[in-house]
Scaffold this motif. Structure first.
Motif, PDB file in Angstrom:
ATOM      1  N   ILE A   1       1.896  -0.756  -6.090  1.00  0.00           N
ATOM      2  CA  ILE A   1       1.375   0.029  -4.973  1.00  0.00           C
ATOM      3  C   ILE A   1      -0.134   0.092  -5.162  1.00  0.00           C
ATOM      4  O   ILE A   1      -0.627   0.660  -6.135  1.00  0.00           O
ATOM      5  CB  ILE A   1       1.975   1.443  -4.943  1.00  0.00           C
TER       6      ILE A   1
ATOM      7  N   CYS B   1      -3.500   1.459  -3.900  1.00  0.00           N
ATOM      8  CA  CYS B   1      -4.033   2.563  -3.094  1.00  0.00           C
ATOM      9  C   CYS B   1      -5.541   2.407  -2.913  1.00  0.00           C
ATOM     10  O   CYS B   1      -6.250   2.041  -3.851  1.00  0.00           O
ATOM     11  CB  CYS B   1      -3.740   3.894  -3.775  1.00  0.00           C
TER      12      CYS B   1
ATOM     13  N   ASP C   1       0.851  -1.182   0.000  1.00  0.00           N
ATOM     14  CA  ASP C   1       0.000   0.000   0.000  1.00  0.00           C
ATOM     15  C   ASP C   1       0.893   1.241   0.000  1.00  0.00           C
ATOM     16  O   ASP C   1       2.112   1.148   0.080  1.00  0.00           O
ATOM     17  CB  ASP C   1      -0.958  -0.012   1.191  1.00  0.00           C
ATOM     18  N   TRP C   2       0.294   2.394  -0.086  1.00  0.00           N
ATOM     19  CA  TRP C   2       1.047   3.636  -0.153  1.00  0.00           C
ATOM     20  C   TRP C   2       1.882   3.845   1.114  1.00  0.00           C
ATOM     21  O   TRP C   2       3.007   4.304   1.067  1.00  0.00           O
ATOM     22  CB  TRP C   2       0.084   4.789  -0.398  1.00  0.00           C
TER      23      TRP C   2
ATOM     24  N   SER D   1      -4.437   9.252  -2.114  1.00  0.00           N
ATOM     25  CA  SER D   1      -3.193   8.494  -1.944  1.00  0.00           C
ATOM     26  C   SER D   1      -2.711   7.975  -3.292  1.00  0.00           C
ATOM     27  O   SER D   1      -1.504   7.916  -3.553  1.00  0.00           O
ATOM     28  CB  SER D   1      -3.345   7.367  -0.921  1.00  0.00           C
ATOM     29  N   HIS D   2      -3.635   7.619  -4.179  1.00  0.00           N
ATOM     30  CA  HIS D   2      -3.266   7.189  -5.531  1.00  0.00           C
ATOM     31  C   HIS D   2      -2.558   8.316  -6.266  1.00  0.00           C
ATOM     32  O   HIS D   2      -1.504   8.118  -6.880  1.00  0.00           O
ATOM     33  CB  HIS D   2      -4.515   6.736  -6.297  1.00  0.00           C
TER      34      HIS D   2
ATOM     35  N   VAL E   1       1.287   1.761 -10.013  1.00  0.00           N
ATOM     36  CA  VAL E   1       0.413   2.300  -8.977  1.00  0.00           C
ATOM     37  C   VAL E   1      -1.010   2.087  -9.441  1.00  0.00           C
ATOM     38  O   VAL E   1      -1.396   2.507 -10.534  1.00  0.00           O
ATOM     39  CB  VAL E   1       0.686   3.801  -8.736  1.00  0.00           C
TER      40      VAL E   1
ATOM     41  N   ALA F   1       0.898   8.752  -4.768  1.00  0.00           N
ATOM     42  CA  ALA F   1       1.766   7.629  -5.119  1.00  0.00           C
ATOM     43  C   ALA F   1       2.215   7.711  -6.581  1.00  0.00           C
ATOM     44  O   ALA F   1       3.375   7.427  -6.895  1.00  0.00           O
ATOM     45  CB  ALA F   1       1.059   6.303  -4.849  1.00  0.00           C
TER      46      ALA F   1
END
Length: 122
Positions: free
Chosen positions: A88, A90, A63-64, A95-96, A115, A99
């Motif tokens: 990653i 998210c 995750d982030w 947060s996406h 991501v 990231a």
């Protein structure tokens, strides 16, 4: 037979009930691809695994929150094998966005970096 590679899911809530559906899905995907799966709560566990794994082929899903510490582990490992791919995952659009911006600035010449935004109903 031993799996030919390992999928590692590094997420602090990987064993919590609210993540059981995703954990089951990742397990199914890993099995369908002849991979083992390991769940780890923190990057420090990933670091320990890397030191003991003898450069085993793997994909890292995180995750982030754990992405930066995991990438630091990879950078600190020197010439040891890195994951084939780091994903990653998210759970929130913000947060996406963060990231994606961070990932674009990373030197990932030895590891593909993706991501993804988790589907809100998963």
């Amino acid at each position: 037979t031993r799996a030919s590679w390992v999928m590692i899911w590094c997420h602090e809530r990987c064993y919590k009930p609210e993540r059981s559906e995703l954990r089951a899905h990742l397990t199914d995907v890993a099995m369908s691809l002849n991979a083992g799966i390991l769940c780890m709560k923190k990057a420090v566990k990933y670091e320990t695994w890397m030191k003991r794994s003898n450069s085993r082929t793997h994909v890292l899903i995180t995750d982030w929150r754990e992405a930066k510490p995991c990438l630091q582990v990879m950078q600190d490992s020197g010439q040891r094998e890195r994951p084939e791919t780091m994903i990653i995952l998210c759970d929130l659009p913000k947060s996406h966005e963060n990231a994606v911006s961070w990932a674009a600035k990373q030197d990932v010449s030895k590891c593909k970096l993706h991501v993804l935004l988790e589907s809100p109903n998963k």
